[in-house]
Write a protein that holds these residues in place. Sequence first.
Motif, PDB file in Angstrom:
ATOM      1  N   HIS A  15       0.820  -1.209   0.000  1.00  0.00           N
ATOM      2  CA  HIS A  15       0.000   0.000   0.000  1.00  0.00           C
ATOM      3  C   HIS A  15       0.851   1.256   0.000  1.00  0.00           C
ATOM      4  O   HIS A  15       0.570   2.199   0.702  1.00  0.00           O
ATOM      5  CB  HIS A  15      -0.946  -0.001   1.205  1.00  0.00           C
ATOM      6  N   GLY A  16       1.920   1.262  -0.784  1.00  0.00           N
ATOM      7  CA  GLY A  16       2.695   2.479  -0.941  1.00  0.00           C
ATOM      8  C   GLY A  16       4.143   2.287  -0.607  1.00  0.00           C
ATOM      9  O   GLY A  16       4.517   1.420   0.161  1.00  0.00           O
ATOM     10  N   GLN A  17       4.984   3.129  -1.203  1.00  0.00           N
ATOM     11  CA  GLN A  17       6.414   3.028  -0.997  1.00  0.00           C
ATOM     12  C   GLN A  17       6.928   4.092  -0.047  1.00  0.00           C
ATOM     13  O   GLN A  17       8.104   4.099   0.272  1.00  0.00           O
ATOM     14  CB  GLN A  17       7.144   3.158  -2.336  1.00  0.00           C
ATOM     15  N   ASP A  18       6.091   4.986   0.419  1.00  0.00           N
ATOM     16  CA  ASP A  18       6.543   6.060   1.275  1.00  0.00           C
ATOM     17  C   ASP A  18       6.920   5.576   2.663  1.00  0.00           C
ATOM     18  O   ASP A  18       7.744   6.174   3.323  1.00  0.00           O
ATOM     19  CB  ASP A  18       5.465   7.145   1.399  1.00  0.00           C
ATOM     20  N   ALA A  19       6.322   4.511   3.110  1.00  0.00           N
ATOM     21  CA  ALA A  19       6.596   4.002   4.453  1.00  0.00           C
ATOM     22  C   ALA A  19       7.992   3.387   4.489  1.00  0.00           C
ATOM     23  O   ALA A  19       8.395   2.701   3.561  1.00  0.00           O
ATOM     24  CB  ALA A  19       5.563   2.954   4.836  1.00  0.00           C
ATOM     25  N   PRO A  20       8.757   3.636   5.563  1.00  0.00           N
ATOM     26  CA  PRO A  20      10.096   3.083   5.640  1.00  0.00           C
ATOM     27  C   PRO A  20      10.098   1.559   5.724  1.00  0.00           C
ATOM     28  O   PRO A  20      10.996   0.914   5.219  1.00  0.00           O
ATOM     29  CB  PRO A  20      10.679   3.695   6.903  1.00  0.00           C
ATOM     30  N   THR A  21       9.103   0.989   6.345  1.00  0.00           N
ATOM     31  CA  THR A  21       8.968  -0.463   6.389  1.00  0.00           C
ATOM     32  C   THR A  21       7.528  -0.808   6.065  1.00  0.00           C
ATOM     33  O   THR A  21       6.614  -0.029   6.301  1.00  0.00           O
ATOM     34  CB  THR A  21       9.309  -1.023   7.789  1.00  0.00           C
ATOM     35  N   HIS A  22       7.358  -1.977   5.524  1.00  0.00           N
ATOM     36  CA  HIS A  22       6.019  -2.440   5.175  1.00  0.00           C
ATOM     37  C   HIS A  22       5.669  -3.585   6.101  1.00  0.00           C
ATOM     38  O   HIS A  22       6.427  -4.524   6.250  1.00  0.00           O
ATOM     39  CB  HIS A  22       5.975  -2.936   3.731  1.00  0.00           C
ATOM     40  N   THR A  23       4.513  -3.523   6.705  1.00  0.00           N
ATOM     41  CA  THR A  23       4.059  -4.616   7.538  1.00  0.00           C
ATOM     42  C   THR A  23       3.046  -5.441   6.770  1.00  0.00           C
ATOM     43  O   THR A  23       2.466  -4.972   5.803  1.00  0.00           O
ATOM     44  CB  THR A  23       3.428  -4.090   8.840  1.00  0.00           C
ATOM     45  N   GLY A  24       2.813  -6.648   7.188  1.00  0.00           N
ATOM     46  CA  GLY A  24       1.933  -7.579   6.494  1.00  0.00           C
ATOM     47  C   GLY A  24       0.469  -7.225   6.645  1.00  0.00           C
ATOM     48  O   GLY A  24       0.133  -6.220   7.232  1.00  0.00           O
ATOM     49  N   ALA A  77      11.337 -14.578  -8.543  1.00  0.00           N
ATOM     50  CA  ALA A  77      10.847 -13.216  -8.736  1.00  0.00           C
ATOM     51  C   ALA A  77       9.493 -13.203  -9.442  1.00  0.00           C
ATOM     52  O   ALA A  77       8.599 -12.448  -9.067  1.00  0.00           O
ATOM     53  CB  ALA A  77      11.866 -12.397  -9.534  1.00  0.00           C
ATOM     54  N   LEU A  78       9.329 -14.045 -10.443  1.00  0.00           N
ATOM     55  CA  LEU A  78       8.049 -14.103 -11.153  1.00  0.00           C
ATOM     56  C   LEU A  78       6.922 -14.590 -10.248  1.00  0.00           C
ATOM     57  O   LEU A  78       5.803 -14.080 -10.311  1.00  0.00           O
ATOM     58  CB  LEU A  78       8.163 -15.005 -12.387  1.00  0.00           C
ATOM     59  N   GLN A  79       7.223 -15.567  -9.399  1.00  0.00           N
ATOM     60  CA  GLN A  79       6.205 -16.040  -8.477  1.00  0.00           C
ATOM     61  C   GLN A  79       5.814 -14.933  -7.498  1.00  0.00           C
ATOM     62  O   GLN A  79       4.640 -14.725  -7.208  1.00  0.00           O
ATOM     63  CB  GLN A  79       6.689 -17.270  -7.718  1.00  0.00           C
ATOM     64  N   LEU A  80       6.807 -14.211  -6.998  1.00  0.00           N
ATOM     65  CA  LEU A  80       6.540 -13.111  -6.079  1.00  0.00           C
ATOM     66  C   LEU A  80       5.725 -12.013  -6.769  1.00  0.00           C
ATOM     67  O   LEU A  80       4.788 -11.460  -6.180  1.00  0.00           O
ATOM     68  CB  LEU A  80       7.866 -12.548  -5.561  1.00  0.00           C
ATOM     69  N   LEU A  81       6.058 -11.729  -8.010  1.00  0.00           N
ATOM     70  CA  LEU A  81       5.302 -10.729  -8.775  1.00  0.00           C
ATOM     71  C   LEU A  81       3.851 -11.181  -8.964  1.00  0.00           C
ATOM     72  O   LEU A  81       2.917 -10.390  -8.789  1.00  0.00           O
ATOM     73  CB  LEU A  81       5.961 -10.479 -10.129  1.00  0.00           C
ATOM     74  N   GLN A  82       3.665 -12.446  -9.275  1.00  0.00           N
ATOM     75  CA  GLN A  82       2.311 -12.965  -9.438  1.00  0.00           C
ATOM     76  C   GLN A  82       1.512 -12.809  -8.143  1.00  0.00           C
ATOM     77  O   GLN A  82       0.347 -12.385  -8.166  1.00  0.00           O
ATOM     78  CB  GLN A  82       2.359 -14.433  -9.852  1.00  0.00           C
ATOM     79  N   ALA A 105       1.362   1.105 -11.727  1.00  0.00           N
ATOM     80  CA  ALA A 105       2.653   1.734 -12.018  1.00  0.00           C
ATOM     81  C   ALA A 105       3.778   1.041 -11.251  1.00  0.00           C
ATOM     82  O   ALA A 105       4.862   0.800 -11.794  1.00  0.00           O
ATOM     83  CB  ALA A 105       2.612   3.222 -11.667  1.00  0.00           C
ATOM     84  N   GLU A 106       3.521   0.719 -10.001  1.00  0.00           N
ATOM     85  CA  GLU A 106       4.513   0.026  -9.173  1.00  0.00           C
ATOM     86  C   GLU A 106       4.845  -1.349  -9.758  1.00  0.00           C
ATOM     87  O   GLU A 106       6.009  -1.730  -9.868  1.00  0.00           O
ATOM     88  CB  GLU A 106       3.939  -0.112  -7.765  1.00  0.00           C
ATOM     89  N   ALA A 107       3.830  -2.097 -10.154  1.00  0.00           N
ATOM     90  CA  ALA A 107       4.046  -3.429 -10.733  1.00  0.00           C
ATOM     91  C   ALA A 107       4.768  -3.322 -12.071  1.00  0.00           C
ATOM     92  O   ALA A 107       5.662  -4.122 -12.370  1.00  0.00           O
ATOM     93  CB  ALA A 107       2.716  -4.161 -10.893  1.00  0.00           C
ATOM     94  N   THR A 108       4.400  -2.336 -12.875  1.00  0.00           N
ATOM     95  CA  THR A 108       5.057  -2.131 -14.162  1.00  0.00           C
ATOM     96  C   THR A 108       6.530  -1.819 -13.974  1.00  0.00           C
ATOM     97  O   THR A 108       7.388  -2.349 -14.703  1.00  0.00           O
ATOM     98  CB  THR A 108       4.361  -0.993 -14.940  1.00  0.00           C
ATOM     99  N   ALA A 109       6.854  -0.992 -13.000  1.00  0.00           N
ATOM    100  CA  ALA A 109       8.258  -0.671 -12.708  1.00  0.00           C
ATOM    101  C   ALA A 109       9.009  -1.919 -12.247  1.00  0.00           C
ATOM    102  O   ALA A 109      10.172  -2.122 -12.620  1.00  0.00           O
ATOM    103  CB  ALA A 109       8.337   0.425 -11.649  1.00  0.00           C
TER     104      ALA A 109
END
Length: 117
Positions: A15-24, A77-82, A105-109
Amino acid sequence: MTTTETADGGTGACHGQDAPTHTGPHGYSHDKEAHLKRLRRIEGQIRGLQRMVEEDVYCIDILTQVSAGTKALQSFALQLLQEHLRHCVADAAIKGGDEIDAKVAEATAAVARLLRS
């Protein structure tokens, strides 16, 4: 990009890249142990490469193993992307608004980075 809070007050992993860490929960969380097992196997392949160099193994044999390690990482990586697409992008699509555009946009990058490697 903004960060969206989850029900427990934390920020969602996808849910965004602004957070320094991402929680589950992350898209891969349901299969975390299998992912860790796979990564340990890949790590073993890389350590095997180190041993091959230390033991002066023939160049082509080392390159064959490099190719196998690269393929294993690409497959992971492909499995993680999926899983990201199924979990994070699908969640954003349900919510609608600007978040879906950000997730696409995030997935495309991420795909572009994978293609460059």
